[in-house]
Write a protein that holds these residues in place. Structure first.
Motif, PDB file in Angstrom:
ATOM      1  N   THR A   1       0.833  -1.207   0.000  1.00 30.83           N
ATOM      2  CA  THR A   1       0.000   0.000   0.000  1.00 30.83           C
ATOM      3  C   THR A   1       0.863   1.251   0.000  1.00 30.83           C
ATOM      4  OG1 THR A   1      -1.785  -1.136   1.172  1.00 30.83           O
ATOM      5  CG2 THR A   1      -1.787   1.263   1.253  1.00 30.83           C
ATOM      6  N   GLU A   2       1.888   1.261   0.841  1.00 34.17           N
ATOM      7  CA  GLU A   2       2.754   2.434   0.936  1.00 34.17           C
ATOM      8  C   GLU A   2       3.483   2.713  -0.369  1.00 34.17           C
ATOM      9  OE1 GLU A   2       5.306   1.759   4.260  1.00 34.17           O
ATOM     10  OE2 GLU A   2       3.704   2.028   5.751  1.00 34.17           O
ATOM     11  N   THR A   3       3.725   1.690  -1.160  1.00 31.50           N
ATOM     12  CA  THR A   3       4.405   1.879  -2.436  1.00 31.50           C
ATOM     13  C   THR A   3       3.419   2.045  -3.596  1.00 31.50           C
ATOM     14  OG1 THR A   3       4.617  -0.534  -2.666  1.00 31.50           O
ATOM     15  CG2 THR A   3       6.473   0.648  -1.711  1.00 31.50           C
ATOM     16  N   GLY A   4       2.122   2.100  -3.295  1.00 32.09           N
ATOM     17  CA  GLY A   4       1.115   2.375  -4.321  1.00 32.09           C
ATOM     18  C   GLY A   4       0.708   1.182  -5.151  1.00 32.09           C
TER      19      GLY A   4
ATOM     20  N   GLN B   1       6.453   8.507  -7.147  1.00 30.57           N
ATOM     21  CA  GLN B   1       6.556   7.120  -6.691  1.00 30.57           C
ATOM     22  C   GLN B   1       7.131   6.976  -5.279  1.00 30.57           C
ATOM     23  OE1 GLN B   1       5.239   4.515  -8.518  1.00 30.57           O
ATOM     24  NE2 GLN B   1       4.463   6.319  -9.592  1.00 30.57           N
ATOM     25  N   ARG B   2       7.240   8.068  -4.543  1.00 31.10           N
ATOM     26  CA  ARG B   2       7.793   8.000  -3.196  1.00 31.10           C
ATOM     27  C   ARG B   2       6.888   7.193  -2.267  1.00 31.10           C
ATOM     28  NH1 ARG B   2       5.072  11.605   0.102  1.00 31.10           N
ATOM     29  NH2 ARG B   2       6.728  11.492   1.656  1.00 31.10           N
ATOM     30  N   ILE B   3       7.449   6.760  -1.153  1.00 32.25           N
ATOM     31  CA  ILE B   3       6.692   6.038  -0.135  1.00 32.25           C
ATOM     32  C   ILE B   3       5.750   7.020   0.563  1.00 32.25           C
ATOM     33  CG2 ILE B   3       6.830   4.691   1.991  1.00 32.25           C
ATOM     34  CD1 ILE B   3       7.921   3.283  -0.480  1.00 32.25           C
ATOM     35  N   VAL B   4       4.489   6.620   0.735  1.00 35.27           N
ATOM     36  CA  VAL B   4       3.505   7.453   1.438  1.00 35.27           C
ATOM     37  C   VAL B   4       2.967   6.639   2.609  1.00 35.27           C
ATOM     38  CG1 VAL B   4       1.346   8.738   1.290  1.00 35.27           C
ATOM     39  CG2 VAL B   4       2.881   8.655  -0.693  1.00 35.27           C
ATOM     40  N   ARG B   5       3.174   7.162   3.815  1.00 32.43           N
ATOM     41  CA  ARG B   5       2.758   6.426   5.008  1.00 32.43           C
ATOM     42  C   ARG B   5       1.556   7.045   5.703  1.00 32.43           C
ATOM     43  NH1 ARG B   5       8.462   5.647   5.813  1.00 32.43           N
ATOM     44  NH2 ARG B   5       8.948   3.446   5.531  1.00 32.43           N
ATOM     45  N   SER B   6       1.133   8.208   5.296  1.00 31.22           N
ATOM     46  CA  SER B   6       0.035   8.875   5.997  1.00 31.22           C
ATOM     47  C   SER B   6      -1.284   8.170   5.689  1.00 31.22           C
ATOM     48  CB  SER B   6      -0.047  10.348   5.584  1.00 31.22           C
ATOM     49  OG  SER B   6      -0.591  10.471   4.285  1.00 31.22           O
ATOM     50  N   ALA B   7      -2.336   8.632   6.342  1.00 30.91           N
ATOM     51  CA  ALA B   7      -3.661   8.040   6.126  1.00 30.91           C
ATOM     52  C   ALA B   7      -4.167   8.282   4.712  1.00 30.91           C
ATOM     53  CB  ALA B   7      -4.649   8.618   7.136  1.00 30.91           C
TER      54      ALA B   7
ATOM     55  N   ARG C   1      -2.795   7.501   1.868  1.00 31.23           N
ATOM     56  CA  ARG C   1      -1.969   6.726   0.932  1.00 31.23           C
ATOM     57  C   ARG C   1      -2.651   6.531  -0.411  1.00 31.23           C
ATOM     58  NH1 ARG C   1      -0.664   4.133   5.950  1.00 31.23           N
ATOM     59  NH2 ARG C   1      -2.431   2.731   5.748  1.00 31.23           N
ATOM     60  N   TRP C   2      -3.939   6.221  -0.401  1.00 26.59           N
ATOM     61  CA  TRP C   2      -4.638   6.001  -1.671  1.00 26.59           C
ATOM     62  C   TRP C   2      -4.857   7.339  -2.391  1.00 26.59           C
ATOM     63  CZ3 TRP C   2      -9.417   7.457  -3.758  1.00 26.59           C
ATOM     64  CH2 TRP C   2      -9.761   6.801  -4.942  1.00 26.59           C
ATOM     65  N   GLN C   3      -5.312   8.348  -1.655  1.00 25.35           N
ATOM     66  CA  GLN C   3      -5.590   9.650  -2.271  1.00 25.35           C
ATOM     67  C   GLN C   3      -4.343  10.240  -2.908  1.00 25.35           C
ATOM     68  OE1 GLN C   3      -6.505   8.594   0.714  1.00 25.35           O
ATOM     69  NE2 GLN C   3      -8.472   9.442   1.388  1.00 25.35           N
ATOM     70  N   ALA C   4      -3.168   9.990  -2.295  1.00 24.29           N
ATOM     71  CA  ALA C   4      -1.923  10.569  -2.815  1.00 24.29           C
ATOM     72  C   ALA C   4      -1.579  10.045  -4.194  1.00 24.29           C
ATOM     73  CB  ALA C   4      -0.783  10.283  -1.846  1.00 24.29           C
ATOM     74  N   ARG C   5      -2.133   8.900  -4.585  1.00 24.33           N
ATOM     75  CA  ARG C   5      -1.822   8.308  -5.894  1.00 24.33           C
ATOM     76  C   ARG C   5      -2.863   8.685  -6.950  1.00 24.33           C
ATOM     77  NH1 ARG C   5       3.387   6.767  -4.693  1.00 24.33           N
ATOM     78  NH2 ARG C   5       3.424   5.602  -2.737  1.00 24.33           N
ATOM     79  N   GLN C   6      -3.803   9.566  -6.591  1.00 27.30           N
ATOM     80  CA  GLN C   6      -4.847   9.965  -7.534  1.00 27.30           C
ATOM     81  C   GLN C   6      -4.546  11.370  -8.060  1.00 27.30           C
ATOM     82  OE1 GLN C   6      -6.799   7.279  -7.890  1.00 27.30           O
ATOM     83  NE2 GLN C   6      -5.599   6.489  -6.150  1.00 27.30           N
TER      84      GLN C   6
END
Length: 532
Positions: A168-171, A488-494, A496-501
Motif C-alpha cells: 500500500t505504501e508503495t502504491g 513514486q515516493r513512499i507514502v505512510r500517511s492516512a 496513501r490512496w488519495q496521494a496516488r490519484q
C-alpha cells in the motif's frame, strides 16, 4: 515398583538440573550435570532460581498483554520492560516496539523490534525485523524479508498484513488487496487489516459481503486498538456506500472506544499554547533569531491533521530537488527543549545543537537534495522554535474548511497521543487552540517564511497554487509538480490512496453529507475565527 514410586528418565541427562522433557531430579539423586554430587548440594538452588525467574517474567509479560488489551498502555510498557529484563526479552521487546510505534517514537520502536529479532529465530521474530525496516524507511528490504516469512509460514496472517501495508505504501494497491484479503482469511479478527483494506480503494456495492462479514466480526473483537480500527473501517465502507447515518454511527463508536486509551487534558493543552505564545513573542524571536542556522534545507508542512498536508508534500516532492521526508518526529522531541533554555548562552547552544542534529537527520534521508520536507502536521506547535533555529526555513501552513477537517480527523485512525484527541468536543477545543496559536505565528513570523495554502483553492486552481508553492521554495518551476499522482515516493500517511490519484475536489464540503448528524462540529462553520 511401588505404586507411589516415580519412574526415572532413562535418557541422557541434560547439563544443569533439568532433565529432558522438563523432569526435575529428586533432591537426593545424583546431579544430572555430572558433578558426582547430590542434586540438592549442586544445581537445585540454581534451578529454583531460574524457575522463579521464568515465572516472574511470564507473569509480567501476561500482565502487560492484559493491560494493553484494556488500553492501559503506559502500565503495559512498564510491565513489558520488567518482563524483558527478567527473561522474556523477544516477546516483550516486540510488544514494546508496538507500543512505541503507536506513540510515534520511531527510533525507540525500531530499536525494540530489532532487539526482539536479534537473538530469536522463526517467522514471528522475522516479522519484528520487517517492522523495524518499515519504520526505518527501507521498504525494499522489508518486502524481501516479509516475503521470506510468508514462504516459511504460508498461514502467517500478520505476515500477509505487513506485506499488504508495504505494498500500500508503495502504491501497489491491487497486490496489497490480495495480501490483505489473505490476512483476514487466515485471521478474521484482524481489525487493522480490514481498516487498511477498505482504504486502498472505494467500497462498491459488490463489496457488501465483506461489509456483512465485518459487521458480524466487530462484536467479537476484544483488543481496544482492533475494535477502533474495525469501526473506522465500517464507517469508511458505509461512507463509500453513501449510507451516511450508519457511517457516522461507526465513527462515533470508534471514538467512544478510543476514549479508553487515555483522556485529553484540555487545561494542560491550553497552558501549552499560552506558554508558546508567551515564550516566542516578537521580542524574543528578534533577540535570538540571528544566532540561527543559515541553512534553507528544511521545508516544514504544518496544520491540522487531514488539512491537505500529504497532498502538498506530494506536489513539492515531485520536484527533482525536493525530497519528502514524511511525518518526522524530530521537532516533537526537540521543540520542548527551548522551555529549559533560560539565558542567552543556553538558548544559543540549544539552537546550535538542534540545527546540527536536524540537518544531519535530513541529509541522512536525502544526501543530495536542495530541500527536504517534514510534513508532520503537529509541527504547527513548534513553528516559533523552527524559525528560531532555521530563520530561512520555509513553513507551509495548510488550511481546510474547519468542519471538513474535524470530520476527517474524527473518521481516521490516529495513534493515541496525550496532546491530541479525535472525540467530538475535545477535537473542537483542540481546533480552536490551534487557531489561536496560528494567529500568533501569523503576526510573529515573516510572511515570506510562513506561507499559507487553502486546500479548497489548491484543488480548484491546482496550477496557480502549485506555482506559488514552488516559487516559495526558491527553486525553478518543474511541470511534473502538477502530476503528484505520478510521484513514486513512499507514502505512510492516512492519505496513501488519495496521494496516488490526480488532484480532485470531491472532498470539498464533504461535511454537508453528514449535516443531520454533524452535531457540535457545526459550531465551527459559524465561527468567524475558523476562517481567518
Amino acid at each position: 515398583m511401588s505404586r507411589l514410586a516415580k519412574p526415572r528418565p532413562t535418557a541422557a541427562p541434560a547439563k544443569g538440573g533439568r532433565q529432558p522433557g522438563g523432569t526435575t531430579p529428586g533432591r537426593n539423586d545424583p546431579c544430572p550435570c555430572g558433578s558426582g554430587r547430590k542434586y540438592k548440594h549442586c544445581c537445585a538452588d540454581r534451578d529454583r532460581s531460574l524457575s522463579f525467574k521464568d515465572d516472574f517474567a511470564l507473569t509480567h509479560y501476561r500482565r502487560g498483554v492484559a493491560l494493553e488489551t484494556q488500553g492501559r498502555d503506559e502500565e503495559a510498557i512498564e510491565a513489558y520492560r520488567v518482563a524483558a529484563a527478567s527473561g522474556r526479552a523477544p516477546e516483550s521487546m516486540s510488544r514494546l516496539g508496538h507500543l512505541y510505534a503507536k506513540r510515534g517514537l520511531s527510533a525507540a520502536a525500531s530499536e525494540a523490534y530489532r532487539a526482539a529479532a536479534a537473538n530469536a529465530g522463526g517467522v514471528v521474530r522475522r516479522l519484528d525485523l520487517v517492522r523495524a525496516l518499515m519504520i526505518e524507511g527501507k521498504p525494499a528490504e522489508a518486502e524481501t524479508e516479509v516475503r521470506r516469512a510468508v514462504e516459511l509460514d504460508p498461514r502467517s496472517a500478520y505476515g500477509f498484513w505487513l506485506l499488504g501495508r508495504i505494498l500500500t505504501e508503495t502504491g501497489r494497491f491491487a497486490e496489497a488487496r490480495t495480501a490483505l484479503e489473505r490476512a483476514i482469511t487466515l485471521e478474521p479478527t484482524l481489525g487493522g487489516a480490514y481498516y487498511d483494506l477498505v482504504r486502498i480503494s472505494p467500497i462498491e456495492p459488490g463489496d457488501r459481503p465483506l461489509v456483512k462479514r465485518m459487521l458480524s466480526i466487530a462484536p467479537t473483537l476484544t483488543g481496544v486498538d482492533q475494535r477502533i480500527r474495525m469501526h473506522l473501517a465500517l464507517g469508511k465502507a458505509f461512507d463509500d456506500l453513501r449510507e451516511f447515518d450508519r457511517a457516522m454511527g461507526h465513527f462515533e463508536e470508534a471514538n467512544r472506544i478510543k476514549e479508553k486509551l487515555g483522556s485529553f487534558d484540555r487545561d494542560a493543552f491550553a497552558r501549552r499554547i499560552d506558554g508558546l505564545v508567551e515564550r516566542f513573542n516578537p521580542k524574543f524571536i528578534a533577540t535570538h533569531v540571528g544566532q540561527g542556522s543559515h541553512s534553507d534545507l528544511p521545508i516544514m508542512i504544518v496544520g491540522m491533521p487531514r488539512s491537505g498536508t500529504t497532498l502538498v508534500e506530494q506536489i513539492l516532492s515531485s520536484h527533482d530537488k525536493i525530497v519528502g521526508g514524511g511525518e518526522m518526529q524530530f521537532w516533537t522531541q526537540r521543540g520542548p527543549l527551548f522551555d529549559a533554555a533560560s539565558d542567552g548562552a543556553s538558548i544559543a547552544e540549544t539552537q546550535r545543537r538542534t540545527a546540527e542534529d536536524c540537518l544531519a537527520t535530513l541529509r541522512s534521508i536525502a544526501p543530495g537534495a536542495a530541500r527536504v520536507a517534514d510534513k508532520d502536521p503537529f509541527n504547527f506547535l513548534w513553528a516559533g522554535a523552527i524559525h528560531l533555529v532555521f530563520p530561512r526555513a520555509l513553513i507551509i501552513h495548510c488550511r481546510r474548511n474547519p468542519v471538513d477537517t474535524c470530520l476527517s480527523a474524527f473518521s481516521t485512525y490516529f495513534r493515541w497521543r496525550a496532546d491530541f484527541a479525535t472525540g467530538r468536543e475535545d477535537l473542537i477545543f483542540y481546533y480552536r487552540q490551534y487557531l489561536r496559536l496560528m494567529a500568533h505565528w501569523r503576526v510573529t513570523l515573516p510572511s515570506d517564511q510562513l506561507v499559507e495554502v487553502e486546500y479548497e483553492a489548491l484543488v480548484a486552481s491546482p496550477e496557480a497554487e502549485t506555482r506559488r508553492l514552488v516559487a516559495a521554495t526558491g527553486l525553478d518551476w518543474q511541470p511534473q509538480c502538477l502530476r503528484p499522482q505520478d510521484n513514486q515516493r513512499i507514502v505512510r500517511s492516512a492519505s496513501r490512496w488519495q496521494a496516488r490519484q490526480p488532484i480532485y475536489g470531491h472532498a470539498v464540503g464533504r461535511w454537508k453529507r453528514y449535516e443531520p448528524w454533524i452535531g457540535a462540529f457545526g459550531e465551527l462553520e459559524e465561527d468567524p475565527a475558523a476562517f481567518k
